[in-house]
Motif scaffolding. Structure first.
Motif, mmCIF file in Angstrom:
data_model
loop_
_atom_site.group_PDB
_atom_site.id
_atom_site.type_symbol
_atom_site.label_atom_id
_atom_site.label_comp_id
_atom_site.label_asym_id
_atom_site.label_seq_id
_atom_site.Cartn_x
_atom_site.Cartn_y
_atom_site.Cartn_z
ATOM 1 N N ALA A 1 0.661 -1.826 0.290
ATOM 2 C CA ALA A 1 0.146 -0.518 0.018
ATOM 3 C C ALA A 1 1.237 1.243 -0.255
ATOM 4 O O ALA A 1 1.658 1.330 0.713
ATOM 5 N N VAL A 2 1.093 1.956 -1.310
ATOM 6 C CA VAL A 2 1.418 3.560 -1.536
ATOM 7 C C VAL A 2 0.572 4.951 -1.464
ATOM 8 O O VAL A 2 -0.459 5.119 -2.355
ATOM 9 N N ASP A 3 1.113 5.623 -0.026
ATOM 10 C CA ASP A 3 0.931 7.033 -1.039
ATOM 11 C C ASP A 3 0.535 7.507 -2.450
ATOM 12 O O ASP A 3 2.394 7.565 -2.287
ATOM 13 N N LEU A 4 -0.248 7.800 -3.049
ATOM 14 C CA LEU A 4 0.129 8.616 -4.091
ATOM 15 C C LEU A 4 0.592 9.271 -4.207
ATOM 16 O O LEU A 4 1.654 9.809 -5.262
ATOM 17 N N HIS A 5 0.533 9.889 -3.433
ATOM 18 C CA HIS A 5 0.867 11.197 -2.873
ATOM 19 C C HIS A 5 2.170 12.153 -2.855
ATOM 20 O O HIS A 5 3.443 12.543 -3.153
ATOM 21 N N THR A 6 3.069 10.924 -2.267
ATOM 22 C CA THR A 6 4.358 11.433 -1.464
ATOM 23 C C THR A 6 5.356 9.645 -1.892
ATOM 24 O O THR A 6 6.461 10.011 -1.197
ATOM 25 N N GLY A 7 4.439 8.503 -2.348
ATOM 26 C CA GLY A 7 5.525 7.871 -2.565
ATOM 27 C C GLY A 7 5.525 6.595 -1.061
ATOM 28 O O GLY A 7 6.759 5.931 -1.441
ATOM 29 N N LYS A 8 5.508 6.707 -0.627
ATOM 30 C CA LYS A 8 5.044 6.518 1.230
ATOM 31 C C LYS A 8 4.881 4.629 1.368
ATOM 32 O O LYS A 8 3.674 5.191 0.780
ATOM 33 N N THR A 9 5.572 4.150 1.674
ATOM 34 C CA THR A 9 4.539 3.282 1.288
ATOM 35 C C THR A 9 3.857 2.742 3.126
ATOM 36 O O THR A 9 4.818 2.985 4.379
ATOM 37 N N ILE A 10 2.476 2.324 2.962
ATOM 38 C CA ILE A 10 1.958 3.017 4.033
ATOM 39 C C ILE A 10 2.094 1.243 5.189
ATOM 40 O O ILE A 10 2.491 0.869 6.415
ATOM 41 N N TRP A 11 1.860 0.014 3.750
ATOM 42 C CA TRP A 11 1.758 -0.873 4.135
ATOM 43 C C TRP A 11 2.439 -2.421 4.051
ATOM 44 O O TRP A 11 1.987 -1.832 2.503
ATOM 45 N N GLU A 12 3.161 -3.694 4.486
ATOM 46 C CA GLU A 12 3.328 -4.383 3.245
ATOM 47 C C GLU A 12 2.926 -6.115 3.427
ATOM 48 O O GLU A 12 3.141 -5.620 4.803
ATOM 49 N N LYS A 13 2.790 -6.773 3.191
ATOM 50 C CA LYS A 13 1.852 -7.788 3.791
ATOM 51 C C LYS A 13 1.670 -9.076 2.996
ATOM 52 O O LYS A 13 1.196 -8.747 1.771
ATOM 53 N N ASP A 14 2.201 -10.404 3.561
ATOM 54 C CA ASP A 14 1.517 -11.246 2.813
ATOM 55 C C ASP A 14 0.005 -11.778 2.962
ATOM 56 O O ASP A 14 0.055 -11.851 4.514
ATOM 57 N N PHE A 15 -0.367 -11.618 2.758
ATOM 58 C CA PHE A 15 -1.455 -12.516 2.885
ATOM 59 C C PHE A 15 -2.254 -13.773 2.446
ATOM 60 O O PHE A 15 -0.578 -14.384 1.726
ATOM 61 N N ASN A 16 -2.529 -14.775 3.177
ATOM 62 C CA ASN A 16 -2.827 -16.302 3.369
ATOM 63 C C ASN A 16 -3.969 -16.755 3.020
ATOM 64 O O ASN A 16 -4.598 -17.567 3.944
ATOM 65 N N PHE A 17 -4.742 -16.253 1.557
ATOM 66 C CA PHE A 17 -6.072 -17.067 1.864
ATOM 67 C C PHE A 17 -6.481 -18.633 0.348
ATOM 68 O O PHE A 17 -7.543 -18.583 0.352
ATOM 69 N N GLY A 18 -5.390 -18.820 0.686
ATOM 70 C CA GLY A 18 -5.205 -20.313 -0.726
ATOM 71 C C GLY A 18 -3.925 -19.906 -1.286
ATOM 72 O O GLY A 18 -3.227 -19.848 -1.389
#
Length: 510
Positions: free
Chosen positions: A266-283
């Motif tokens: 997830a990246v803020d489009l205005h600043t380029g700052k990463t808000i969060w980064e995550k691996d998901f395991n839904f299948g």
């Protein structure tokens, strides 16, 4: 003439009978004397916004009782009395919300002073020992001024920004919504929108910021490789497939779909700052990549606001993730197949036609699945209208809870694109069905178009419906014979539909 002696006995007899009747009636009256009705004083009110308005200008009028009720389904029956400048009376009856108030927007074509008041005729309310008689009452009079050649906006607007701005934007700046659009439909399939309304951008291209996006080197390879750049991962690999934008935040997959590891950023489009980064395991790998987004407007007596979600799909399961944190909010099982359309409040909708008859004697029904209906039916009745926290960690059976429309279309004899429903699939809401058909395209609350396309041409059936569930056949079967050039086409299909222009576009390979 009667003697005095007879008259005296007669009077004595009458008095005795009256005393006896009084004694008997007092015996039967005792239970009522012990069961006195509890009464409550009521406090009526009436108010307008604004108190002075122009001719034909909408005025918000609220009236009711300050006395509140205990159940969200309950309300008082109250009357708004309006006396025109010439003395003519006008009554508006209404049932309040459980808060005790009801509102209506009215406008007046005659200038002058209007007198308003709320009238309550009295009601019993409550059960058991809490049951009370709420006494009749009339509010104090309120004067509403309607003035000729006067018009003052009740909520003055604000100009759009002329310089750099950031999110979040104060919700009082209502006009700014036209430049704050999102991109909630993943662009990983043909037919996904390539037009993003409600956005303003500079006329010339420019780089605001840049960052590496995962397992690609990026830029010019250089040296012995010559003037060749590293491959971007977009062709065939779909590096940027399933990317979404919700309220100024970009959500993309860090690695290609073939990678054993899947990470959403997830990246803020205005600043380029990463808000969060995550691996998901839904299948599966595909299940760990966002399948779409949603911004839902939920408005009722107790809550008013928008809720946003990232959606992940694994088979017939769908998982709602909080875009701000990446945390799982709730999930749905047994989600029916079909294309997702968004309703007027952002609810996810799916449509289908189901035949409960046979080919010879069809009995078609139009059915609609509603994601909001799933949650409302599956959450505790007393707290369903709070939505947010009451859904957290909950699993809902989408097929059992989600169908909010099931209307017979008895005049329909043929639906193009129909598919036989196998015995294994004929369970739950499809029990007893022989066929079903998915729509070619839908404009929610307006129409659904079903169709087939082949080298021979196009066949269409149109169904019209509205919010009152009035359904009728626009055209039962409309055939269009293709020109002979179609016989040489290797592959083709539907690319896009415009309900406003009544036009559909067909694509063909290369």
């Amino acid at each position: 003439m009667m003697s005095n002696k007879f008259k005296s006995k007669n009077v004595t007899f009458i008095i005795t009978i009256l005393l006896l009747m009084s004694f008997i009636s007092s015996i039967f009256a005792l239970p009522n004397a012990n069961a006195q009705t509890t009464t409550a004083v009521t406090f009526p009110f009436v108010d307008t916004v604004p108190h002075m308005a122009g001719v034909s200008q909408p005025v918000l009028i609220n009236w009711g009782l300050i006395n509140y009720l205990t159940d969200v389904k309950d309300g008082w029956n109250v009357t708004l009395q309006i006396f025109y400048p010439n003395g003519k009376p006008e009554n508006h009856t209404g049932k309040t919300w459980s808060t005790g108030t009801v509102g209506r927007r009215l406008s007046f074509s005659e200038p002058g002073n209007y007198t308003l008041r709320c009238v309550f005729d009295g009601e019993f309310y409550g059960t058991g020992t809490s049951r009370k008689w709420y006494e009749p009452s009339i509010s104090a009079n309120l004067t509403l001024q309607i003035v000729e050649d006067y018009w003052k906006p009740d909520h003055p607007g604000h100009s759009l920004p002329t310089e750099y701005w950031t999110r979040p934007v104060d919700s009082q700046l209502r006009e700014w919504y036209i430049m704050m659009g999102s991109w909630i439909i993943a662009r990983d399939s043909r037919g996904a929108p390539l037009y993003a309304p409600y956005n303003y951008a500079p006329e010339s291209a420019h780089i605001l910021w840049s960052m590496p996006i995962g397992d690609n080197m990026g830029g010019l390879s250089g040296g012995d490789n010559g003037p060749i750049g590293y491959e971007s991962g977009e062709a065939y690999d779909g590096k940027f497939a399933n990317s979404l934008i919700i309220s100024g935040v970009l959500y993309y997959n860090k690695y290609v779909s073939a990678s054993p590891k899947q990470t959403v950023v997830a990246v803020d489009l205005h600043t380029g700052k990463t808000i969060w980064e995550k691996d998901f395991n839904f299948g599966s790998t595909a299940a760990n990549r966002p399948s779409g987004g949603q911004i839902l407007n939920f408005i009722n007596e107790n809550n008013r606001g928008s809720w946003s979600y990232l959606w992940f799909t694994s088979g017939t399961n769908m998982y709602a993730v909080n875009p701000a944190t990446g945390d799982l909010m709730y999930n749905m099982t047994s989600v029916p197949s079909g294309t997702i359309y968004f309703g007027i409040n952002g609810e996810m909708l799916k449509y289908r036609m189901v035949n409960y008859g046979t080919n010879a004697n069809p009995n078609w029904y139009l059915q609609r699945w509603n994601s909001t209906h799933v949650v409302n039916n599956g959450t505790r009745v007393s707290t369903a209208d709070a939505w947010g926290t009451n859904t957290r960690g909950t699993t809902y059976n989408a097929d059992r809870l989600g169908w909010d429309l099931n209307v017979s279309v008895s005049s329909l004899t043929f639906v193009p694109g129909q598919a036989n429903v196998t015995a294994a699939a004929a369970t739950g809401s499809l029990s007893g069905a022989s066929q079903q058909a998915a729509p070619l395209t839908v404009k929610p609350d307006v129409r659904a178009i079903f169709g087939n396309i082949s080298a021979n041409g196009v066949t269409l059936t149109g169904i019209s419906f509205d919010q009152e569930n009035s359904v009728y056949v626009m055209y039962n079967r409309r055939d269009w014979t293709a020109p002979k050039e179609w016989a040489d086409l290797q592959s083709f299909g539907w690319a896009a539909h415009s309900h406003e222009d009544a036009v559909s576009i067909i694509w063909t390979k290369d």
